[in-house]
Design a protein around this motif. Structure first.
Motif, PDB file in Angstrom:
ATOM      1  N   TYR A   2       0.847  -1.182   0.000  1.00  0.00           N
ATOM      2  CA  TYR A   2       0.000   0.000   0.000  1.00  0.00           C
ATOM      3  C   TYR A   2       0.888   1.239   0.000  1.00  0.00           C
ATOM      4  N   LEU A   3       0.289   2.381  -0.340  1.00  0.00           N
ATOM      5  CA  LEU A   3       1.017   3.642  -0.366  1.00  0.00           C
ATOM      6  C   LEU A   3       0.602   4.485   0.828  1.00  0.00           C
ATOM      7  N   ASP A   4       1.572   4.934   1.598  1.00  0.00           N
ATOM      8  CA  ASP A   4       1.338   5.839   2.725  1.00  0.00           C
ATOM      9  C   ASP A   4       1.412   7.264   2.182  1.00  0.00           C
ATOM     10  N   ILE A   5       0.263   7.932   2.134  1.00  0.00           N
ATOM     11  CA  ILE A   5       0.163   9.241   1.489  1.00  0.00           C
ATOM     12  C   ILE A   5       0.254  10.356   2.522  1.00  0.00           C
ATOM     13  N   ASN A   6       1.270  11.215   2.366  1.00  0.00           N
ATOM     14  CA  ASN A   6       1.444  12.418   3.184  1.00  0.00           C
ATOM     15  C   ASN A   6       2.301  13.390   2.390  1.00  0.00           C
ATOM     16  N   ASN A   7       2.847  14.413   3.051  1.00  0.00           N
ATOM     17  CA  ASN A   7       3.587  15.437   2.306  1.00  0.00           C
ATOM     18  C   ASN A   7       5.012  15.026   1.962  1.00  0.00           C
ATOM     19  N   ASN A   8       5.418  13.854   2.426  1.00  0.00           N
ATOM     20  CA  ASN A   8       6.802  13.411   2.197  1.00  0.00           C
ATOM     21  C   ASN A   8       6.810  12.025   1.569  1.00  0.00           C
ATOM     22  N   ILE A   9       6.132  11.880   0.442  1.00  0.00           N
ATOM     23  CA  ILE A   9       6.098  10.588  -0.226  1.00  0.00           C
ATOM     24  C   ILE A   9       7.442  10.309  -0.890  1.00  0.00           C
ATOM     25  N   ASN A  10       8.013   9.161  -0.560  1.00  0.00           N
ATOM     26  CA  ASN A  10       9.257   8.704  -1.162  1.00  0.00           C
ATOM     27  C   ASN A  10       9.213   7.182  -1.249  1.00  0.00           C
ATOM     28  N   ARG A  11      10.316   6.559  -1.595  1.00  0.00           N
ATOM     29  CA  ARG A  11      10.298   5.105  -1.791  1.00  0.00           C
ATOM     30  C   ARG A  11       9.963   4.359  -0.507  1.00  0.00           C
ATOM     31  N   ASP A  12      10.232   4.986   0.653  1.00  0.00           N
ATOM     32  CA  ASP A  12       9.879   4.346   1.925  1.00  0.00           C
ATOM     33  C   ASP A  12       8.381   4.427   2.214  1.00  0.00           C
ATOM     34  N   SER A  13       7.649   5.184   1.393  1.00  0.00           N
ATOM     35  CA  SER A  13       6.199   5.300   1.583  1.00  0.00           C
ATOM     36  C   SER A  13       5.446   4.091   1.047  1.00  0.00           C
ATOM     37  N   VAL A  14       6.128   3.266   0.294  1.00  0.00           N
ATOM     38  CA  VAL A  14       5.529   2.015  -0.169  1.00  0.00           C
ATOM     39  C   VAL A  14       5.744   0.968   0.911  1.00  0.00           C
ATOM     40  N   LYS A  15       4.663   0.540   1.527  1.00  0.00           N
ATOM     41  CA  LYS A  15       4.739  -0.387   2.651  1.00  0.00           C
ATOM     42  C   LYS A  15       3.875  -1.604   2.367  1.00  0.00           C
ATOM     43  N   GLN A  16       3.845  -2.545   3.292  1.00  0.00           N
ATOM     44  CA  GLN A  16       3.065  -3.752   3.055  1.00  0.00           C
ATOM     45  C   GLN A  16       2.399  -4.248   4.328  1.00  0.00           C
ATOM     46  N   MET A  17       1.345  -5.039   4.146  1.00  0.00           N
ATOM     47  CA  MET A  17       0.634  -5.711   5.237  1.00  0.00           C
ATOM     48  C   MET A  17       0.140  -4.718   6.293  1.00  0.00           C
ATOM     49  N   LEU A  18      -0.735  -3.816   5.888  1.00  0.00           N
ATOM     50  CA  LEU A  18      -1.238  -2.751   6.761  1.00  0.00           C
ATOM     51  C   LEU A  18      -1.952  -3.332   7.984  1.00  0.00           C
ATOM     52  N   ARG A  19      -1.422  -3.077   9.160  1.00  0.00           N
ATOM     53  CA  ARG A  19      -2.000  -3.491  10.451  1.00  0.00           C
ATOM     54  C   ARG A  19      -2.483  -4.949  10.402  1.00  0.00           C
ATOM     55  N   THR A  20      -1.597  -5.798   9.899  1.00  0.00           N
ATOM     56  CA  THR A  20      -1.969  -7.189   9.651  1.00  0.00           C
ATOM     57  C   THR A  20      -2.430  -7.906  10.916  1.00  0.00           C
ATOM     58  N   ARG A  21      -1.773  -7.662  12.027  1.00  0.00           N
ATOM     59  CA  ARG A  21      -2.146  -8.352  13.258  1.00  0.00           C
ATOM     60  C   ARG A  21      -3.574  -8.027  13.654  1.00  0.00           C
ATOM     61  N   LEU A  22      -3.951  -6.763  13.552  1.00  0.00           N
ATOM     62  CA  LEU A  22      -5.301  -6.363  13.944  1.00  0.00           C
ATOM     63  C   LEU A  22      -6.330  -6.814  12.909  1.00  0.00           C
ATOM     64  N   VAL A  23      -5.958  -6.789  11.630  1.00  0.00           N
ATOM     65  CA  VAL A  23      -6.867  -7.302  10.603  1.00  0.00           C
ATOM     66  C   VAL A  23      -7.130  -8.784  10.849  1.00  0.00           C
ATOM     67  N   TYR A  24      -6.074  -9.523  11.173  1.00  0.00           N
ATOM     68  CA  TYR A  24      -6.236 -10.950  11.465  1.00  0.00           C
ATOM     69  C   TYR A  24      -7.108 -11.148  12.699  1.00  0.00           C
ATOM     70  N   TYR A  25      -6.908 -10.321  13.697  1.00  0.00           N
ATOM     71  CA  TYR A  25      -7.726 -10.470  14.904  1.00  0.00           C
ATOM     72  C   TYR A  25      -9.211 -10.341  14.579  1.00  0.00           C
ATOM     73  N   TRP A  26      -9.595  -9.252  13.911  1.00  0.00           N
ATOM     74  CA  TRP A  26     -11.010  -8.998  13.674  1.00  0.00           C
ATOM     75  C   TRP A  26     -11.616  -9.991  12.687  1.00  0.00           C
ATOM     76  N   THR A  27     -10.881 -10.369  11.661  1.00  0.00           N
ATOM     77  CA  THR A  27     -11.450 -11.218  10.619  1.00  0.00           C
ATOM     78  C   THR A  27     -11.378 -12.702  10.940  1.00  0.00           C
ATOM     79  N   THR A  28     -10.486 -13.086  11.851  1.00  0.00           N
ATOM     80  CA  THR A  28     -10.307 -14.510  12.137  1.00  0.00           C
ATOM     81  C   THR A  28     -10.579 -14.846  13.605  1.00  0.00           C
ATOM     82  N   VAL A  29      -9.830 -14.231  14.522  1.00  0.00           N
ATOM     83  CA  VAL A  29      -9.991 -14.552  15.941  1.00  0.00           C
ATOM     84  C   VAL A  29     -11.356 -14.082  16.448  1.00  0.00           C
TER      85      VAL A  29
END
Length: 517
Positions: A480-507
């Motif tokens: 995913y892309l983290d959008i703010n005023n300082n977008i650079n190559r480090d703004s491309v990230k992955q697995m957004l809040r995966t632990r919490l997504v797993y909690y709500w959708t599975t646990v």
């Protein structure tokens, strides 16, 4: 609260670049329309058409029907009234039942760098308005009238937009909050097959806990009683004859919320699974969007606006937020799965607190819980489903994290609900004295990504340059892309809040459901 979801629930359609000269009068299926041409810079101007009817004045609690048309040339130079809805404070009613009109903006001349073509835009034909009461039977069609209004506008555009210089095969719809959910509903409905090419949902999808009313009959009866209508077979006929302002006010939600009775549970004027526009549960309909390119994302503190209603101390640096309120909120949001699920939710969000959490940590946790439950987890789920069912359609995910500009908010505050809209619509350019250069950077980035996506289905490719390549969600790591005023190559990230997504959708989902009385 209904107004908070209703303020920005528009559905906009972005078209391919219009290459015609100034359009003058344009032929539509209803008759000729004439707009105005406005200069927007050197050798650049905009043809604007306001208030074009796309359907007849609707009957109350009825689906839209075709407009009968008009004689002569319709002067499309003034905005029509918005659809009837509560004002911002939910104390009065604004708008009209006669509200099914489109506004069209067509850029002309040398458009150059990003030409954000907002045309046409349907304002306030919304999921939450006074006409859109939800019933099951009783001489009334099932409901979802706001969604039908939106569909009718989209279909009108598909049939007519070529005469304005647009491409009917390149329609993009986008919306925010309830508008984001509306966009998701539109691409999931089989009624729009072949009408929509691309879509953007900002802070709202069809899977959000407030997006579907699970007990419409009960809510309809509550409104009927408030306005003095019977709740038997005469209910629908009575409501059709009742003052629409009274009916709209009767649909108001209560504001006496708390951690144990959160506001999200009181948003009832929502679509229903009607077996028609929505033939089944939204999570089973993503095959209908298999060939639609889709962007969906949230603001990093989307839940703040809700959290401050449920626990007012969140914004007060002089008042601590008790741990007990975090526990009560966790239990309340988990009520569909019972007390054990509520305790598990509390433990999941406080696992890193330690023995003596700071007040700011406690307050941020409240915002995180509400952001995840109300917006982020449903949006991530929608992204997974779209990606899993995609054929030619591409999937993109974002997180908007530009800090809120509201000066009274805490220092730790990120992007609140609807903070993204001012940048998408270029507010830092139109009112420059109210913003810093970094805010214009955010607006430039978002406009470039959004318009490129509308043109090509790829936010990186189009007429506008972008600061970094935004990868598809389906690529390795669910990026995913983290959008703010300082977008650079480090703004491309992955697995957004995966632990919490797993909690709500599975646990969380594994706890047995609780039947409500």
């Amino acid at each position: 609260m209904m107004a908070m979801l209703g303020v920005f629930i528009s559905v906009a359609l972005i078209l391919g670049t219009a290459n015609a000269a100034s359009l003058g009068s344009v032929y539509t299926e209803g008759g000729m329309v004439q707009g105005k041409s406005h200069s927007v810079g050197l050798f650049r101007y905009m043809d604007v058409f306001k208030g074009i009817p796309f359907a007849a004045t609707p009957g109350r609690l009825e689906k839209p029907v075709p407009h009968p048309g008009w004689d002569g040339v319709l002067k499309a130079t003034d905005y029509s009234k918005r659809c009837m809805q509560l004002n911002l404070l939910a104390t009065d009613v604004v708008g009209s039942e006669d509200c099914l009109y489109l506004n069209i903006w067509i850029p002309q001349g040398n458009t150059g760098n990003p030409n954000f073509q907002l045309g046409p835009m349907l304002f306030d034909s919304v999921v939450f308005d006074g006409r859109i009461l939800l019933f099951d039977g009783m001489s009334c069609s099932i409901g979802n009238y706001g969604l039908w209004d939106q569909h009718t506008a989209i279909a009108w555009v598909h049939r007519n937009i070529r005469n304005f210089g647009g491409n009917p095969d390149n329609i993009t719809i986008f919306g925010e909050s309830a508008g984001g959910a509306s966009v998701n509903f539109q691409i999931l409905s089989p009624k729009n097959n072949g009408l929509i090419r691309r879509a953007i949902s900002q802070s709202g999808v069809a899977l959000c806990p407030w997006a579907v009313n699970r007990n419409p009959r009960q809510y309809a009866e509550e409104i009927a009683r408030k306005v003095g209508c019977p709740t038997d077979s005469g209910m629908v006929a009575c409501l059709r004859m009742t003052d629409p302002k009274a009916v709209t006010l009767a649909g108001n939600v209560k504001f006496s919320t708390s951690a144990s009775d959160p506001i999200v549970h009181n948003l009832a004027l929502s679509p229903v699974i009607d077996g028609d526009f929505l033939p089944a549960e939204p999570d089973t309909l993503f095959g209908n969007a298999a060939d639609i390119d889709y962007i969906a994302g949230v603001n990093d503190m989307d839940g703040h606006i809700f959290a401050t209603l449920d626990i007012p101390s969140i914004n007060n640096a002089l008042v601590s937020t008790p741990v007990e309120e975090v526990r009560a909120l966790s239990v309340a949001l988990s009520e569909s799965r019972g007390l054990d699920a509520g305790i598990a939710t509390y433990e999941e969000y406080t696992v890193n607190w330690g023995s003596n959490p700071s007040d700011s940590d406690i307050k941020k946790t409240v915002v995180d819980i509400e952001t995840d439950y109300i917006f982020l987890v449903p949006t991530q789920t929608a992204l997974y489903l779209h990606s899993d069912h995609a054929k030619s359609g591409r999937t993109y995910s974002y997180l908007f994290s530009e800090p809120s500009r509201i000066p009274v908010f805490p220092l730790w505050m990120g992007a609140d609900h609807a903070d993204d809209l001012q940048y998408v619509f270029g507010k830092p350019f139109t009112t420059p004295l109210g913003y810093f250069p970094r805010h214009r950077d955010v607006a430039k980035y978002m406009i470039s990504y959004w318009t490129n996506f509308a043109q090509t289905g790829d936010p990186n490719n189009g007429e506008s340059s972008v600061p970094v390549t935004w990868p598809e969600f389906a690529s390795n790591g669910h990026q995913y892309l983290d959008i703010n005023n300082n977008i650079n190559r480090d703004s491309v990230k992955q697995m957004l809040r995966t632990r919490l997504v797993y909690y709500w959708t599975t646990v969380f989902a594994s706890f047995p459901g609780v039947q409500k009385n």
